[in-house]
Scaffold this motif. Structure first.
Motif, PDB file in Angstrom:
ATOM      1  N   THR A   1      72.249  70.705  92.052  1.00 25.19           N
ATOM      2  CA  THR A   1      73.143  71.354  91.044  1.00 25.19           C
ATOM      3  C   THR A   1      74.389  70.376  90.517  1.00 25.19           C
ATOM      4  OG1 THR A   1      74.662  72.631  92.195  1.00 25.19           O
ATOM      5  CG2 THR A   1      72.374  73.489  92.134  1.00 25.19           C
ATOM      6  N   THR A   2      74.775  70.220  89.288  1.00 22.78           N
ATOM      7  CA  THR A   2      75.713  69.263  89.044  1.00 22.78           C
ATOM      8  C   THR A   2      77.172  69.905  88.402  1.00 22.78           C
ATOM      9  OG1 THR A   2      74.767  69.284  86.625  1.00 22.78           O
ATOM     10  CG2 THR A   2      73.881  67.568  88.445  1.00 22.78           C
ATOM     11  N   GLY A   3      77.278  71.235  88.736  1.00 20.99           N
ATOM     12  CA  GLY A   3      78.413  71.721  88.212  1.00 20.99           C
ATOM     13  C   GLY A   3      78.607  72.993  87.374  1.00 20.99           C
ATOM     14  N   ALA A   4      79.438  73.707  87.414  1.00 25.59           N
ATOM     15  CA  ALA A   4      79.460  75.057  86.884  1.00 25.59           C
ATOM     16  C   ALA A   4      79.842  74.936  85.147  1.00 25.59           C
ATOM     17  CB  ALA A   4      80.441  76.075  87.354  1.00 25.59           C
ATOM     18  N   VAL A   5      78.713  74.668  84.326  1.00 27.90           N
ATOM     19  CA  VAL A   5      79.037  74.294  82.830  1.00 27.90           C
ATOM     20  C   VAL A   5      80.037  75.535  82.367  1.00 27.90           C
ATOM     21  CG1 VAL A   5      78.116  73.635  80.628  1.00 27.90           C
ATOM     22  CG2 VAL A   5      77.042  73.044  82.972  1.00 27.90           C
ATOM     23  N   THR A   6      79.707  76.866  82.386  1.00 30.18           N
ATOM     24  CA  THR A   6      80.402  77.733  81.735  1.00 30.18           C
ATOM     25  C   THR A   6      81.747  78.561  82.662  1.00 30.18           C
ATOM     26  OG1 THR A   6      79.026  79.741  82.477  1.00 30.18           O
ATOM     27  CG2 THR A   6      78.299  78.194  80.572  1.00 30.18           C
ATOM     28  N   GLY A   7      81.583  77.976  83.962  1.00 29.70           N
ATOM     29  CA  GLY A   7      82.698  78.588  84.827  1.00 29.70           C
ATOM     30  C   GLY A   7      82.203  79.202  85.950  1.00 29.70           C
ATOM     31  N   VAL A   8      82.703  79.995  86.726  1.00 30.15           N
ATOM     32  CA  VAL A   8      82.329  80.600  88.066  1.00 30.15           C
ATOM     33  C   VAL A   8      82.569  81.990  87.505  1.00 30.15           C
ATOM     34  CG1 VAL A   8      82.459  81.122  90.497  1.00 30.15           C
ATOM     35  CG2 VAL A   8      82.902  78.921  89.678  1.00 30.15           C
ATOM     36  N   HIS A   9      81.433  82.897  87.372  1.00 34.35           N
ATOM     37  CA  HIS A   9      81.495  84.010  87.375  1.00 34.35           C
ATOM     38  C   HIS A   9      81.254  85.334  88.130  1.00 34.35           C
ATOM     39  CE1 HIS A   9      81.828  82.397  83.273  1.00 34.35           C
ATOM     40  NE2 HIS A   9      80.557  81.594  83.608  1.00 34.35           N
ATOM     41  N   ASP A  10      82.022  86.034  88.796  1.00 33.26           N
ATOM     42  CA  ASP A  10      81.952  87.002  89.775  1.00 33.26           C
ATOM     43  C   ASP A  10      80.855  88.017  89.380  1.00 33.26           C
ATOM     44  OD1 ASP A  10      84.159  85.670  90.943  1.00 33.26           O
ATOM     45  OD2 ASP A  10      85.351  87.555  91.177  1.00 33.26           O
ATOM     46  N   ILE A  11      79.877  88.532  90.372  1.00 34.35           N
ATOM     47  CA  ILE A  11      78.948  89.406  90.001  1.00 34.35           C
ATOM     48  C   ILE A  11      78.988  90.195  91.153  1.00 34.35           C
ATOM     49  CG2 ILE A  11      76.994  87.986  91.081  1.00 34.35           C
ATOM     50  CD1 ILE A  11      75.408  88.841  88.603  1.00 34.35           C
ATOM     51  N   ARG A  12      78.498  91.679  91.119  1.00 33.10           N
ATOM     52  CA  ARG A  12      78.494  92.657  91.891  1.00 33.10           C
ATOM     53  C   ARG A  12      76.912  93.167  92.105  1.00 33.10           C
ATOM     54  NH1 ARG A  12      82.848  94.365  88.974  1.00 33.10           N
ATOM     55  NH2 ARG A  12      81.635  96.259  88.171  1.00 33.10           N
ATOM     56  N   VAL A  13      76.836  93.791  93.193  1.00 25.40           N
ATOM     57  CA  VAL A  13      75.601  94.372  93.553  1.00 25.40           C
ATOM     58  C   VAL A  13      75.119  95.259  92.293  1.00 25.40           C
ATOM     59  CG1 VAL A  13      74.125  95.854  95.150  1.00 25.40           C
ATOM     60  CG2 VAL A  13      75.797  94.098  95.921  1.00 25.40           C
ATOM     61  N   GLY A  14      73.871  94.957  91.963  1.00 25.90           N
ATOM     62  CA  GLY A  14      73.248  95.957  91.016  1.00 25.90           C
ATOM     63  C   GLY A  14      73.624  95.085  89.406  1.00 25.90           C
TER      64      GLY A  14
ATOM     65  N   VAL B   1      80.628  85.822  79.049  1.00 23.40           N
ATOM     66  CA  VAL B   1      81.573  85.680  80.226  1.00 23.40           C
ATOM     67  C   VAL B   1      82.097  84.191  80.170  1.00 23.40           C
ATOM     68  CG1 VAL B   1      81.225  87.549  81.749  1.00 23.40           C
ATOM     69  CG2 VAL B   1      80.151  85.522  82.133  1.00 23.40           C
ATOM     70  N   GLY B   2      81.196  83.581  79.326  1.00 23.12           N
ATOM     71  CA  GLY B   2      81.660  82.015  79.521  1.00 23.12           C
ATOM     72  C   GLY B   2      80.547  81.083  78.547  1.00 23.12           C
ATOM     73  N   LYS B   3      81.273  80.104  77.984  1.00 19.97           N
ATOM     74  CA  LYS B   3      80.267  79.107  77.323  1.00 19.97           C
ATOM     75  C   LYS B   3      80.943  77.741  77.730  1.00 19.97           C
ATOM     76  CE  LYS B   3      80.410  81.848  72.813  1.00 19.97           C
ATOM     77  NZ  LYS B   3      80.353  81.705  71.539  1.00 19.97           N
ATOM     78  N   GLY B   4      79.899  76.747  77.658  1.00 16.26           N
ATOM     79  CA  GLY B   4      80.138  75.388  77.972  1.00 16.26           C
ATOM     80  C   GLY B   4      79.065  74.242  77.662  1.00 16.26           C
ATOM     81  N   THR B   5      79.530  73.153  77.554  1.00 12.02           N
ATOM     82  CA  THR B   5      78.736  71.919  77.250  1.00 12.02           C
ATOM     83  C   THR B   5      79.073  70.847  78.319  1.00 12.02           C
ATOM     84  OG1 THR B   5      79.231  72.373  74.674  1.00 12.02           O
ATOM     85  CG2 THR B   5      78.455  70.163  75.458  1.00 12.02           C
ATOM     86  N   ALA B   6      77.802  70.254  78.728  1.00 14.91           N
ATOM     87  CA  ALA B   6      77.531  69.069  79.710  1.00 14.91           C
ATOM     88  C   ALA B   6      77.421  67.821  79.089  1.00 14.91           C
ATOM     89  CB  ALA B   6      76.477  69.562  80.435  1.00 14.91           C
ATOM     90  N   ASN B   7      77.794  66.818  79.280  1.00 13.33           N
ATOM     91  CA  ASN B   7      77.394  65.353  78.606  1.00 13.33           C
ATOM     92  C   ASN B   7      77.233  64.450  79.796  1.00 13.33           C
ATOM     93  OD1 ASN B   7      80.408  65.155  79.101  1.00 13.33           O
ATOM     94  ND2 ASN B   7      80.439  65.967  76.833  1.00 13.33           N
TER      95      ASN B   7
END
Length: 267
Positions: A227-240, A193-199
């Motif tokens: 926590t320094t920031g969402a590197v790959t994004g903010v990804h919604d998640i549901r119960v289970g 659901v997402g990829k990212g890079t931190a520098n």
């Protein structure tokens, strides 16, 4: 502190403790971040747990000029800090019918107390505060499903939209690795659901937080996790649902979302 500030803080705290969704923002939406942090401070005082860290999030670009900030902050509490062991899945609570997401994070452990009144920082100065860097997953969460849609003043007012931190392994030689970039990828139910890079972003985020907390009379303390920031994004998640966050060279964090229970140990 106005009655409205106390009432809003109390409404969020009660909803979190009762694991109960809120249909709307419980009051007048703050017009500025200063008001939001007054609500947050009131809620921290009401919350029956100690602060063990802080999350940092981004203000959407279209709100930066109006709010005068690029980032927001919120507390991480002791009972919502989990340690991830290799190959083991961490169950973390979410508010059913509220907001819930997983965010891949690079996490600083503060090694020394910051000077109480220092508000101007450089990258080298904040780097000197750091005892270690870890990988981690912020479990973003709020009883208010529309928290992000309503903007950063609402996010800041409800603990920065934080509901926990899953702490993974330490990153060796973290500063050298930041220079070349650290990458990660987030999966939910086996799908990327997402990829990212931190520098340099994590250090810039810490500069913001060190200054911000000093101005609030809550300077950074040794042992806190940031926590320094969402590197790959903010990804919604549901119960289970299950998530895996793969940190290149630093292992995976496995977790699954479970329904929050009123007055449960993790609340």
């Amino acid at each position: 502190m106005t009655s409205s500030t106390r009432d809003i803080a109390g409404s969020f705290v009660a909803a979190r403790q009762e694991a109960r969704a809120l249909p709307d923002f419980p009051g007048t939406i703050p017009a500025d971040l200063a008001t939001s942090y007054r609500i947050q401070d009131a809620a921290i005082e009401l919350w029956p747990d100690r602060v063990v860290g802080w999350k940092i999030g981004k203000v959407p670009p279209h709100l930066v000029e109006a709010l005068g900030e690029e980032r927001v902050a919120g507390p991480v509490f002791a009972h919502n800090l989990w340690i991830a062991n290799a190959g083991e899945e961490v169950a973390f609570p979410i508010f059913e019918n509220g907001f819930a997401a997983v965010e891949a994070e690079y996490v600083f452990r503060i090694g020394v107390d910051a000077p109480a009144n220092k508000t101007d920082w450089t990258r080298d100065e904040v780097a000197a505060l750091i005892g270690a860097m870890h990988v981690g997953v912020e479990t973003a969460g709020s009883p208010l499903a529309t928290i992000n849609d309503l903007g950063s003043t609402v996010v800041a007012s409800d603990f920065g939209n934080n509901f926990g931190l899953i702490l993974g392994p330490e990153v060796a030689n973290w500063r050298a690795k930041l220079e070349t970039g650290l990458s990660c990828e987030t999966f939910i139910e086996g799908q990327s659901v997402g990829k990212g890079t931190a520098n340099k972003d994590p250090l810039d985020a810490l500069i913001f937080l060190a200054s911000h907390l000093a101005k609030r009379g809550r300077p950074l303390k040794a042992g806190q996790y940031i926590t320094t920031g969402a590197v790959t994004g903010v990804h919604d998640i549901r119960v289970g649902q299950h998530s895996r966050v793969s940190f290149n060279g630093a292992g995976d964090i496995l977790c699954t979302a479970v329904k929050a229970v009123a007055n449960g140990r993790r609340l």
